[in-house]
Scaffold this motif. Structure first.
Motif, PDB file in Angstrom:
ATOM      1  N   ARG A  26       6.094 -34.482 -23.196  1.00 53.32           N
ATOM      2  CA  ARG A  26       5.470 -33.164 -23.371  1.00 53.32           C
ATOM      3  C   ARG A  26       6.484 -32.047 -23.150  1.00 53.32           C
ATOM      4  NH1 ARG A  26       0.533 -31.758 -19.534  1.00 53.32           N
ATOM      5  NH2 ARG A  26       2.233 -31.724 -18.027  1.00 53.32           N
ATOM      6  N   GLU A  27       7.333 -32.215 -22.151  1.00 58.29           N
ATOM      7  CA  GLU A  27       8.354 -31.197 -21.890  1.00 58.29           C
ATOM      8  C   GLU A  27       9.346 -31.126 -23.047  1.00 58.29           C
ATOM      9  OE1 GLU A  27      10.759 -28.319 -20.226  1.00 58.29           O
ATOM     10  OE2 GLU A  27       8.698 -28.906 -19.800  1.00 58.29           O
ATOM     11  N   ARG A  28       9.689 -32.303 -23.622  1.00 55.63           N
ATOM     12  CA  ARG A  28      10.607 -32.307 -24.765  1.00 55.63           C
ATOM     13  C   ARG A  28       9.989 -31.587 -25.958  1.00 55.63           C
ATOM     14  NH1 ARG A  28      11.732 -34.940 -29.386  1.00 55.63           N
ATOM     15  NH2 ARG A  28       9.762 -36.082 -29.275  1.00 55.63           N
ATOM     16  N   GLU A  29       8.696 -31.861 -26.214  1.00 58.17           N
ATOM     17  CA  GLU A  29       8.030 -31.199 -27.343  1.00 58.17           C
ATOM     18  C   GLU A  29       7.918 -29.692 -27.090  1.00 58.17           C
ATOM     19  OE1 GLU A  29       4.334 -33.081 -28.030  1.00 58.17           O
ATOM     20  OE2 GLU A  29       5.214 -34.922 -28.859  1.00 58.17           O
ATOM     21  N   ARG A  30       7.617 -29.330 -25.826  1.00 62.03           N
ATOM     22  CA  ARG A  30       7.544 -27.894 -25.506  1.00 62.03           C
ATOM     23  C   ARG A  30       8.893 -27.223 -25.719  1.00 62.03           C
ATOM     24  NH1 ARG A  30       9.154 -24.345 -22.449  1.00 62.03           N
ATOM     25  NH2 ARG A  30      10.479 -25.831 -21.346  1.00 62.03           N
ATOM     26  N   ARG A  31       9.963 -27.918 -25.321  1.00 63.86           N
ATOM     27  CA  ARG A  31      11.294 -27.347 -25.497  1.00 63.86           C
ATOM     28  C   ARG A  31      11.649 -27.225 -26.976  1.00 63.86           C
ATOM     29  NH1 ARG A  31      13.532 -30.746 -22.723  1.00 63.86           N
ATOM     30  NH2 ARG A  31      14.551 -32.048 -24.289  1.00 63.86           N
ATOM     31  N   LEU A  32      11.302 -28.275 -27.767  1.00 64.35           N
ATOM     32  CA  LEU A  32      11.572 -28.210 -29.197  1.00 64.35           C
ATOM     33  C   LEU A  32      10.808 -27.061 -29.854  1.00 64.35           C
ATOM     34  CD1 LEU A  32      11.551 -31.977 -30.217  1.00 64.35           C
ATOM     35  CD2 LEU A  32      13.517 -30.445 -30.200  1.00 64.35           C
ATOM     36  N   LEU A  33       9.534 -26.915 -29.454  1.00 57.29           N
ATOM     37  CA  LEU A  33       8.729 -25.838 -30.016  1.00 57.29           C
ATOM     38  C   LEU A  33       9.316 -24.489 -29.640  1.00 57.29           C
ATOM     39  CD1 LEU A  33       6.237 -24.928 -31.552  1.00 57.29           C
ATOM     40  CD2 LEU A  33       4.920 -25.140 -29.439  1.00 57.29           C
ATOM     41  N   SER A  34       9.727 -24.356 -28.389  1.00 57.45           N
ATOM     42  CA  SER A  34      10.335 -23.103 -27.943  1.00 57.45           C
ATOM     43  C   SER A  34      11.604 -22.803 -28.733  1.00 57.45           C
ATOM     44  CB  SER A  34      10.644 -23.195 -26.447  1.00 57.45           C
ATOM     45  OG  SER A  34      11.303 -22.036 -26.013  1.00 57.45           O
ATOM     46  N   GLU A  35      12.413 -23.868 -28.969  1.00 58.35           N
ATOM     47  CA  GLU A  35      13.643 -23.672 -29.736  1.00 58.35           C
ATOM     48  C   GLU A  35      13.329 -23.252 -31.167  1.00 58.35           C
ATOM     49  OE1 GLU A  35      15.609 -27.367 -29.347  1.00 58.35           O
ATOM     50  OE2 GLU A  35      16.276 -27.017 -27.277  1.00 58.35           O
ATOM     51  N   ARG A  36      12.287 -23.861 -31.772  1.00 55.46           N
ATOM     52  CA  ARG A  36      11.938 -23.504 -33.145  1.00 55.46           C
ATOM     53  C   ARG A  36      11.415 -22.076 -33.218  1.00 55.46           C
ATOM     54  NH1 ARG A  36      11.874 -27.773 -36.641  1.00 55.46           N
ATOM     55  NH2 ARG A  36      10.761 -26.483 -38.141  1.00 55.46           N
ATOM     56  N   LEU A  37      10.613 -21.684 -32.224  1.00 52.01           N
ATOM     57  CA  LEU A  37      10.123 -20.307 -32.202  1.00 52.01           C
ATOM     58  C   LEU A  37      11.279 -19.331 -32.058  1.00 52.01           C
ATOM     59  CD1 LEU A  37       6.933 -20.660 -29.982  1.00 52.01           C
ATOM     60  CD2 LEU A  37       7.003 -20.023 -32.395  1.00 52.01           C
ATOM     61  N   ALA A  38      12.224 -19.688 -31.189  1.00 50.82           N
ATOM     62  CA  ALA A  38      13.387 -18.812 -31.015  1.00 50.82           C
ATOM     63  C   ALA A  38      14.195 -18.726 -32.306  1.00 50.82           C
ATOM     64  CB  ALA A  38      14.254 -19.327 -29.865  1.00 50.82           C
ATOM     65  N   ALA A  39      14.348 -19.883 -32.989  1.00 52.14           N
ATOM     66  CA  ALA A  39      15.091 -19.875 -34.248  1.00 52.14           C
ATOM     67  C   ALA A  39      14.373 -19.043 -35.304  1.00 52.14           C
ATOM     68  CB  ALA A  39      15.284 -21.309 -34.744  1.00 52.14           C
ATOM     69  N   ALA A  40      13.037 -19.194 -35.365  1.00 50.24           N
ATOM     70  CA  ALA A  40      12.273 -18.411 -36.331  1.00 50.24           C
ATOM     71  C   ALA A  40      12.384 -16.922 -36.024  1.00 50.24           C
ATOM     72  CB  ALA A  40      10.802 -18.847 -36.308  1.00 50.24           C
ATOM     73  N   ASP A  41      12.287 -16.590 -34.746  1.00 51.20           N
ATOM     74  CA  ASP A  41      12.420 -15.185 -34.349  1.00 51.20           C
ATOM     75  C   ASP A  41      13.788 -14.645 -34.749  1.00 51.20           C
ATOM     76  OD1 ASP A  41      11.382 -12.844 -32.820  1.00 51.20           O
ATOM     77  OD2 ASP A  41      13.145 -13.264 -31.599  1.00 51.20           O
ATOM     78  N   ALA A  42      14.823 -15.481 -34.549  1.00 51.21           N
ATOM     79  CA  ALA A  42      16.168 -15.041 -34.910  1.00 51.21           C
ATOM     80  C   ALA A  42      16.290 -14.821 -36.415  1.00 51.21           C
ATOM     81  CB  ALA A  42      17.192 -16.072 -34.439  1.00 51.21           C
ATOM     82  N   ARG A  43      15.647 -15.761 -37.199  1.00 51.70           N
ATOM     83  CA  ARG A  43      15.714 -15.590 -38.658  1.00 51.70           C
ATOM     84  C   ARG A  43      15.051 -14.287 -39.094  1.00 51.70           C
ATOM     85  NH1 ARG A  43      14.742 -21.210 -38.880  1.00 51.70           N
ATOM     86  NH2 ARG A  43      12.530 -20.917 -39.282  1.00 51.70           N
ATOM     87  N   TYR A  44      13.883 -14.000 -38.536  1.00 54.43           N
ATOM     88  CA  TYR A  44      13.185 -12.777 -38.932  1.00 54.43           C
ATOM     89  C   TYR A  44      13.918 -11.532 -38.451  1.00 54.43           C
ATOM     90  CZ  TYR A  44       9.331 -15.322 -40.925  1.00 54.43           C
ATOM     91  OH  TYR A  44       8.574 -16.139 -41.720  1.00 54.43           O
ATOM     92  N   ARG A  45      14.572 -11.648 -37.310  1.00 54.40           N
ATOM     93  CA  ARG A  45      15.379 -10.513 -36.861  1.00 54.40           C
ATOM     94  C   ARG A  45      16.537 -10.253 -37.827  1.00 54.40           C
ATOM     95  NH1 ARG A  45      14.544  -8.504 -31.805  1.00 54.40           N
ATOM     96  NH2 ARG A  45      13.108  -9.678 -30.464  1.00 54.40           N
TER      97      ARG A  45
END
Length: 800
Positions: free
Chosen positions: A558-577
């Motif tokens: 669960r922690e790994r999936e949470r970390r992956l999701l957090s990383e993807r959200l951060a990457a998406a945020d960076a792309r939109y920025r």
């Protein structure tokens, strides 16, 4: 705690195993010198540092200690004025490189100060003197050579040597190729004698090669002659070689002086590198053998070792629970010979020594030990003919010394107390010794075969009986410790099974008496029941451990999936920025272009200089609107067939506006796509790369224009209260995955919980590719094929 106690408890062997886990000779040497301490605050710091090293090694792996070796001998030699040769200087350079690498590994860029303070403190002391490092790195090539660039003078001399060597080689090769000389040679090769280049000439042809004879073969058939043509060159080479050697010595002395000047930081760094390596050796030893960090209890508190075992027995070890409640001063262990009593004593003693040395212990998590000021052990037979000591005398000598030094914070381990003398006197003496130690408050674990001592343990509130279990079917010990029940030696049963005459066994039983036999039978039955209960307890403990391991696995997943999701959200945020920044840059470029056009219009006299850029833009917009309105009026007035020939025409201003339709923005005279109609009368329109919010009254729908066809592109429909839709028809699987990944990121950023993926039917490859991608995506909760009213099998409904 003295060396004898350590030896009796196998502590040196544990330290040797620890030393083998060290990465450097420095850490291994420190491991062999490791000693337990009796101060609780020091023990806590040691265990905390080891815990940090274990956590660090699990998360990142241990640091790379390659090159980190002892430099103290070289430093001392330099301090005394001795010359350090390239091998010693290379070791110093390797050490400096190694501690730089270790320090960078521990002080990671992601910030480790808060999580690993002890490791960071040690690594911060690994300071490589910058000036010394630069000097050595610039001068030392290997363990045996200096770099050419160690000094300009050395570079020049070595270049001259290479030039002279080349000239000598050419001259000799020319001689070898000469037919007359070649015929005089034993073989056409260049050799060296006494550092001088020579040719191997046959003795019978020595007059054909003029030169200096430097050597003769053992058979006398070959003379090694330095040809006359190279003697002068070789002499020059020898002179240059001597100058180069003098320059190398000068450089070595200068480097040696720098090492001497950096003696203190080098020795400090060596000591802290050894300490850091020891910490990671402790971690490696613990991880390799499954040892756990013990809890530290108060003085006089409980001793609770769960699944404890002797660390040197490996897979042969039998794990036992060893429990002494607070207030219990004596644990008396009985049982048959070779049943594991002595190993149990050593297990308890080693656990205490290891914990107080900062080592994790061979027991399960949750085990607790108080900190002892001393650990005493009388184990084994130290009889000595030279000192006229019998077995009993050697034991008494040790016990006398223990009684003089033991305190209420001591742990005392006594093996076969009272043995080696008359049984009656031995029992009486053993009882008195145990009572004396208990009165002092010491914690005592003792083994015995005396039945009277079992009665003592049963009568005293500060004493507890225990026994080593014995399988009466196989006549073998199980090495399981049974707490709360005295054991028996099982001597008569063992003798009977081994074939001793039955009459002799019965005679022995008769001498024991009916009461003794009955007591032994009751004790044996009780032991059997306890063994059964112990087996059941261990089975339940194993199940609990398996469930706990599964819980930890699920938490980690669960922690790994949470970390992956957090990383993807951060990457998406960076792309939109990045996209936002790109839009801003384009907007600024448009603004600059408009300003330039404004200046050109002023220069051409089309616009008065007093008109500001924004006023000019407004005028241009007004002109465009007027033109558009005039054209619309003209089109409306034109015959119907002309409008048909003209293709798509703007509908009247009052026409119906729908999201996705192409509209004309009258204020700008530009066409765009209507994205959203808002209740307040505003509309959101996409104009190229820009998204504008405008009055809906400023928009005119364009007849004949519909939302773009889905094939070959991605259409994302974003409506208030409507789910996301992404149309992937006409794409390859790889293109669809990239598009779907981007849409999922956007859906997460906007807080959506549902997505409709349109992929069509076709061959089914695109649908399968989409399903495989969704199955691995951490943001996807579940997905299914669409119902009939949702689009059927041609769509997939995704829950986020």
């Amino acid at each position: 705690m003295d060396a004898r106690t350590f030896a009796r408890l196998d502590y040196p062997e544990v330290l040797e195993a620890l030393a083998r886990s060290a990465a450097t000779p420095l850490g291994a040497r420190l491991a062999r010198r490791l000693r337990p301490v009796g101060r609780e605050d020091v023990v806590r710091r040691r265990l905390q540092a080891t815990d940090e090293a274990v956590t660090f090694a699990r998360r990142f792996g241990p640091p790379d200690f390659s090159g980190v070796g002892p430099v103290a001998d070289a430093v001392r030699r330099a301090k005394k004025g001795g010359l350090l040769y390239p091998d010693a200087l290379y070791r110093v350079l390797s050490f400096l490189r190694g501690i730089r690498r270790v320090r960078a590994s521990v002080r990671r860029p992601d910030g480790t100060e808060a999580t690993f303070p002890a490791l960071v403190r040690l690594s911060d002391r690994l300071e490589a003197p910058a000036a010394l490092y630069e000097a050595l790195a610039g001068a030392i090539a290997s363990e045996s050579a200096l770099k050419d660039e160690a000094s300009p003078r050395l570079l020049e001399l070595r270049r001259r040597l290479r030039a002279i060597d080349g000239e000598i080689r050419e001259t000799l090769e020319r001689l070898i190729r000469d037919p007359e000389t070649r015929g005089a040679l034993q073989e056409p090769v260049i050799m060296f004698r006494g550092g001088r280049p020579v040719l191997p000439v046959r003795a019978d042809a020595k007059n054909r090669v003029r030169g200096i004879v430097h050597d003769v073969s053992s058979s006398g058939q070959t003379l090694f002659i330095e040809p006359e043509a190279i003697v002068a060159l070789a002499n020059v080479r020898r002179t240059v070689e001597q100058e180069a050697a003098a320059e190398e010595e000068r450089i070595l002395r200068a480097l040696t002086k720098e090492v001497a000047q950096a003696a203190v930081p080098l020795l400090v760094a060596e000591a802290h590198a050894a300490a850091l390596d020891l910490l990671f050796a402790k971690a490696a030893y613990a991880l390799a053998h499954g040892h756990a960090r013990p809890n530290l209890g108060p003085p006089g508190g409980p001793v609770a070792l769960y699944d404890a075992y002797h660390p040197l027995l490996g897979d042969r070890a039998v794990k036992n629970d060893l429990l002494l409640e607070a207030g219990v001063r004596l644990l008396l262990i009985t049982g048959p010979n070779t049943g594991g009593k002595t190993v149990t004593l050593k297990t308890i003693g080693l656990a205490a020594l290891m914990a107080q040395s900062g080592l994790f212990i061979p027991a399960r998590e949750g085990s607790t030990l108080p900190v002892f000021d001393s650990v005493f052990a009388d184990i084994g037979d130290e009889q000595s003919i030279a000192q006229n000591l019998s077995t009993f005398s050697s034991h008494m000598t040790q016990i006398v010394a223990i009684l003089k030094r033991a305190t209420e914070k001591s742990l005392v381990l006594l093996d076969e107390i009272g043995a080696g003398t008359d049984p009656a006197e031995g029992v009486a003496l053993a009882s008195a010794i145990l009572e004396a130690l208990a009165e002092r408050g010491a914690r005592v674990v003792a083994t015995t075969h005396f039945g009277e001592l079992k009665a003592l343990a049963g009568e005293r509130p500060w004493a507890v009986n225990a026994s080593m279990a014995f399988d009466r079917e196989t006549l073998r010990p199980t090495y399981r410790l049974l707490l709360g029940v005295p054991g028996a030696s099982h001597a008569l049963e063992i003798a009977r099974r081994l074939g001793l005459d039955e009459a002799i066994v019965r005679r022995a039983e008769a001498r024991i008496g009916a009461e003794g036999r009955q007591a032994a039978a009751v004790a044996a039955e009780l032991a059997d029941r306890l063994q059964a209960l112990e087996r059941e307890r261990r089975r339940l403990a194993a199940e609990r451990e398996a469930l706990e391991a599964e819980r930890r696995r699920l938490e980690a997943e669960r922690e790994r999936e949470r970390r992956l999701l957090s990383e993807r959200l951060a990457a998406a945020d960076a792309r939109y920025r990045r996209r936002l920044e790109e839009a801003v840059r384009k907007g600024e470029a448009i603004a600059r272009e408009l300003e330039a056009l404004h200046r050109e219009a002023i220069a051409a006299g089309h616009v008065p200089p007093t008109v500001k850029p924004h006023e000019w833009i407004d005028r241009v917009g007004a002109l465009r609107r007027a033109a558009a309105e005039a054209k619309a009026a003209a089109d409306e007035a034109a015959p119907k067939e002309d409008r048909a020939r003209g293709g798509r025409k703007p509908s009247p201003p009052g026409g119906r506006l729908l999201p996705g339709a192409t509209v004309l923005v009258r204020s700008h005279g530009l066409k765009g796509t209507l994205l959203e109609l808002r209740p307040n009368g505003e509309a959101v329109v996409q104009l190229g790369v820009m998204k504008l919010t405008l009055p809906a009254s400023d928009l005119v729908p364009v007849e004949g224009d519909k939302p773009p066809a889905p094939a070959g592109g991605v259409r994302v429909t974003v409506e208030r209260r409507a789910p996301f839709e992404v149309d992937l028809r006409g794409m390859t699987v790889e293109e669809a995955r990239e598009a779907l990944d981007e849409v999922l990121d956007r859906a997460l950023l906007e807080g959506r919980d549902r997505l409709v993926v349109i992929h069509g039917l076709g061959t089914g490859a695109l649908k399968r590719g989409v399903a495989e991608f969704l199955r691995r995506h951490p943001a996807v909760k579940r997905f299914r094929s669409g119902e009939k009213e949702e689009g059927g099998s041609g769509v997939t409904i995704v829950e986020l």
